[in-house]
Design a protein around this motif. Structure first.
Motif, mmCIF file in Angstrom:
data_model
loop_
_atom_site.group_PDB
_atom_site.id
_atom_site.type_symbol
_atom_site.label_atom_id
_atom_site.label_comp_id
_atom_site.label_asym_id
_atom_site.label_seq_id
_atom_site.Cartn_x
_atom_site.Cartn_y
_atom_site.Cartn_z
ATOM 1 N N HIS A 110 45.217 27.444 24.528
ATOM 2 C CA HIS A 110 46.354 27.611 23.634
ATOM 3 C C HIS A 110 45.914 28.356 22.400
ATOM 4 C CE1 HIS A 110 47.540 23.830 25.918
ATOM 5 N NE2 HIS A 110 48.793 24.035 25.068
ATOM 6 N N TYR A 111 44.811 28.965 22.384
ATOM 7 C CA TYR A 111 44.604 30.373 21.556
ATOM 8 C C TYR A 111 45.824 31.269 21.708
ATOM 9 C CZ TYR A 111 40.101 28.723 19.729
ATOM 10 O OH TYR A 111 39.000 28.051 19.184
ATOM 11 N N ARG A 112 45.859 32.155 20.686
ATOM 12 C CA ARG A 112 47.024 33.079 20.696
ATOM 13 C C ARG A 112 46.670 34.121 21.782
ATOM 14 N NH1 ARG A 112 48.853 35.999 15.327
ATOM 15 N NH2 ARG A 112 49.310 33.988 14.807
ATOM 16 N N LEU A 113 45.433 34.233 21.860
ATOM 17 C CA LEU A 113 44.747 35.389 23.291
ATOM 18 C C LEU A 113 45.417 35.079 24.286
ATOM 19 C CD1 LEU A 113 42.910 37.842 23.442
ATOM 20 C CD2 LEU A 113 41.238 36.106 24.206
ATOM 21 N N PHE A 114 45.531 33.745 24.458
ATOM 22 C CA PHE A 114 45.902 33.465 25.860
ATOM 23 C C PHE A 114 47.539 32.950 25.933
ATOM 24 C CE2 PHE A 114 41.189 32.555 26.193
ATOM 25 C CZ PHE A 114 40.942 33.756 26.995
ATOM 26 N N GLY A 115 47.788 32.175 25.084
ATOM 27 C CA GLY A 115 49.299 31.629 24.632
ATOM 28 C C GLY A 115 49.695 30.559 25.678
ATOM 29 N N SER A 116 48.951 30.060 26.274
ATOM 30 C CA SER A 116 49.530 28.655 27.226
ATOM 31 C C SER A 116 50.211 27.836 26.302
ATOM 32 C CB SER A 116 48.300 28.078 27.889
ATOM 33 O OG SER A 116 48.904 27.034 28.792
ATOM 34 N N THR A 117 51.224 27.173 26.772
ATOM 35 C CA THR A 117 51.870 26.113 26.309
ATOM 36 C C THR A 117 51.943 24.843 27.346
ATOM 37 O OG1 THR A 117 54.149 26.782 27.312
ATOM 38 C CG2 THR A 117 53.697 27.409 25.024
ATOM 39 N N SER A 118 51.241 25.344 28.574
ATOM 40 C CA SER A 118 51.489 24.125 29.504
ATOM 41 C C SER A 118 50.132 23.067 29.202
ATOM 42 C CB SER A 118 50.889 24.773 30.784
ATOM 43 O OG SER A 118 50.717 23.775 31.851
ATOM 44 N N VAL A 119 50.462 21.711 29.703
ATOM 45 C CA VAL A 119 49.390 20.516 29.660
ATOM 46 C C VAL A 119 48.585 20.362 30.998
ATOM 47 C CG1 VAL A 119 50.670 19.559 27.875
ATOM 48 C CG2 VAL A 119 51.292 18.968 30.135
ATOM 49 N N GLN A 120 48.952 21.172 31.949
ATOM 50 C CA GLN A 120 48.484 21.155 33.376
ATOM 51 C C GLN A 120 47.047 22.147 33.538
ATOM 52 O OE1 GLN A 120 52.015 22.200 35.393
ATOM 53 N NE2 GLN A 120 51.977 20.139 36.416
ATOM 54 N N THR A 121 46.189 21.357 33.938
ATOM 55 C CA THR A 121 44.840 22.387 33.979
ATOM 56 C C THR A 121 44.890 23.541 34.731
ATOM 57 O OG1 THR A 121 43.532 19.995 33.626
ATOM 58 C CG2 THR A 121 42.382 22.324 34.725
ATOM 59 N N ASP A 122 45.606 23.186 36.117
ATOM 60 C CA ASP A 122 45.644 24.404 36.911
ATOM 61 C C ASP A 122 46.506 25.570 36.307
ATOM 62 O OD1 ASP A 122 47.927 23.044 37.249
ATOM 63 O OD2 ASP A 122 48.444 23.516 39.282
ATOM 64 N N VAL A 123 47.584 25.273 35.575
ATOM 65 C CA VAL A 123 48.516 26.394 34.951
ATOM 66 C C VAL A 123 47.562 26.962 33.838
ATOM 67 C CG1 VAL A 123 50.532 26.923 33.805
ATOM 68 C CG2 VAL A 123 50.447 25.103 35.647
ATOM 69 N N GLN A 124 46.782 26.139 33.214
ATOM 70 C CA GLN A 124 46.178 26.696 31.917
ATOM 71 C C GLN A 124 44.925 27.652 32.621
ATOM 72 O OE1 GLN A 124 44.538 23.227 30.331
ATOM 73 N NE2 GLN A 124 46.461 22.731 29.097
ATOM 74 N N LEU A 125 44.166 27.489 33.405
ATOM 75 C CA LEU A 125 43.454 28.032 34.044
ATOM 76 C C LEU A 125 43.842 29.331 34.816
ATOM 77 C CD1 LEU A 125 40.069 27.690 34.053
ATOM 78 C CD2 LEU A 125 40.517 26.785 36.592
ATOM 79 N N LYS A 126 44.786 29.314 35.203
ATOM 80 C CA LYS A 126 45.461 30.577 35.999
ATOM 81 C C LYS A 126 45.847 31.351 35.039
ATOM 82 C CE LYS A 126 46.576 28.419 40.324
ATOM 83 N NZ LYS A 126 47.763 27.880 41.513
ATOM 84 N N LEU A 127 46.415 31.157 33.971
ATOM 85 C CA LEU A 127 46.874 31.898 32.889
ATOM 86 C C LEU A 127 45.653 32.587 32.155
ATOM 87 C CD1 LEU A 127 49.269 33.104 30.978
ATOM 88 C CD2 LEU A 127 48.981 31.020 29.845
ATOM 89 N N VAL A 128 44.769 31.807 31.677
ATOM 90 C CA VAL A 128 43.537 32.313 31.032
ATOM 91 C C VAL A 128 42.733 33.444 32.049
ATOM 92 C CG1 VAL A 128 41.154 31.949 30.468
ATOM 93 C CG2 VAL A 128 43.045 30.324 29.789
ATOM 94 N N PHE A 129 42.675 33.316 33.445
ATOM 95 C CA PHE A 129 42.188 34.135 34.217
ATOM 96 C C PHE A 129 42.982 35.318 34.268
ATOM 97 C CE2 PHE A 129 38.890 31.142 35.061
ATOM 98 C CZ PHE A 129 38.014 31.610 35.672
ATOM 99 N N LYS A 130 44.302 35.368 34.449
ATOM 100 C CA LYS A 130 45.118 36.256 34.682
ATOM 101 C C LYS A 130 45.050 37.187 33.267
ATOM 102 C CE LYS A 130 50.306 37.474 34.915
ATOM 103 N NZ LYS A 130 50.461 38.059 33.491
ATOM 104 N N ARG A 131 44.788 36.655 32.081
ATOM 105 C CA ARG A 131 44.751 37.375 30.811
ATOM 106 C C ARG A 131 43.576 38.027 30.781
ATOM 107 N NH1 ARG A 131 46.356 40.941 27.447
ATOM 108 N NH2 ARG A 131 46.469 39.972 25.231
ATOM 109 N N LEU A 132 42.320 37.439 31.241
ATOM 110 C CA LEU A 132 41.174 37.994 31.169
ATOM 111 C C LEU A 132 41.078 39.270 32.235
ATOM 112 C CD1 LEU A 132 38.778 34.750 31.147
ATOM 113 C CD2 LEU A 132 39.010 36.441 29.356
#
Length: 217
Positions: A142-164
């Protein structure tokens, strides 16, 4: 001889273009470009070309990572560097927290370095099995760098990795597989963190200029 010179010219042009786009070149991110820079003739040609536009070939991680820096600093260059440094500083907290999460959830003694492999499915399983890790991931995503609004672990993780991957800290060698590799930009990040620790008494502007003198920016 002509063919050899032409090969050097093509290699120099391609590598210089990557550097000017802000890429960090290492064996993992672009092995062909990295190997080209191991060739003294190509490396000297790249440096000579960059020097014409007030740039220089900089290195990190004991010569394993190449990136583009400024040759001379004027007011314009100082302003650009200061903004770059501020951007890095604002990204440090989410990046460091992510690195800690990966290290702790994987049971590793050392942080990720260039060439390390991360299997997303395995990491997700360990995070989902541990409430503390799930909380860490939720906060990080949920940090601005990643910007997720999801509460689902798999969605959060995939977004973080996509951004990295977009930021150049990870690469995904095979698009069909959820396997990632750390790049030398992470090793560069560790050098920046060490530098900030050593110069914590300085202002951001002073740190930015000192970092430039140390080839960090």
């Amino acid at each position: 001889m002509h063919d050899s010179n032409e090969t050097v010219l093509v290699g120099m042009s391609a590598v210089a273009e990557l550097l000017l786009q802000g890429e960090f070149i290492c064996r993992t991110s672009d092995e062909e470009a990295w190997r080209a820079l191991q060739n003294p003739t190509i490396r000297d040609s790249v440096e000579a070309y960059l020097n014409q536009i007030n740039r220089t070939l900089s290195v990190a991680a004991e010569g394993e990572v190449f990136f583009c820096g400024y040759l001379q600093l004027g007011e314009k260059e100082r302003s650009v560097i200061s903004n770059q440094f501020k951007t890095i500083c604002t990204s440090l907290t989410p990046l460091v927290e992510w690195l800690v999460l990966v290290q702790e959830s994987s049971g590793q003694d050392a942080p990720l370095t260039q060439g390390a492999t991360i299997r997303l499915a395995e990491l997700q399983g360990r995070i989902e099995d541990t409430p503390a890790f799930r909380e860490q991931l939720a906060r990080i995503s949920h940090y601005r760098l990643f910007g997720s609004t999801s509460v689902q672990t798999d969605v959060q993780l995939k977004l973080v990795f996509k951004r990295l991957v977009e930021l150049g800290y990870l690469v995904k060698p095979n698009k069909e597989k959820q396997i990632y590799m750390a790049t030398g930009k992470l090793d560069y990040l560790y050098e920046v963190i060490r530098f900030i620790d050593e110069t914590e008494s300085l202002s951001l502007e002073a740190q930015a200029e000192t970092a430039t003198q140390k080839d960090l920016l």
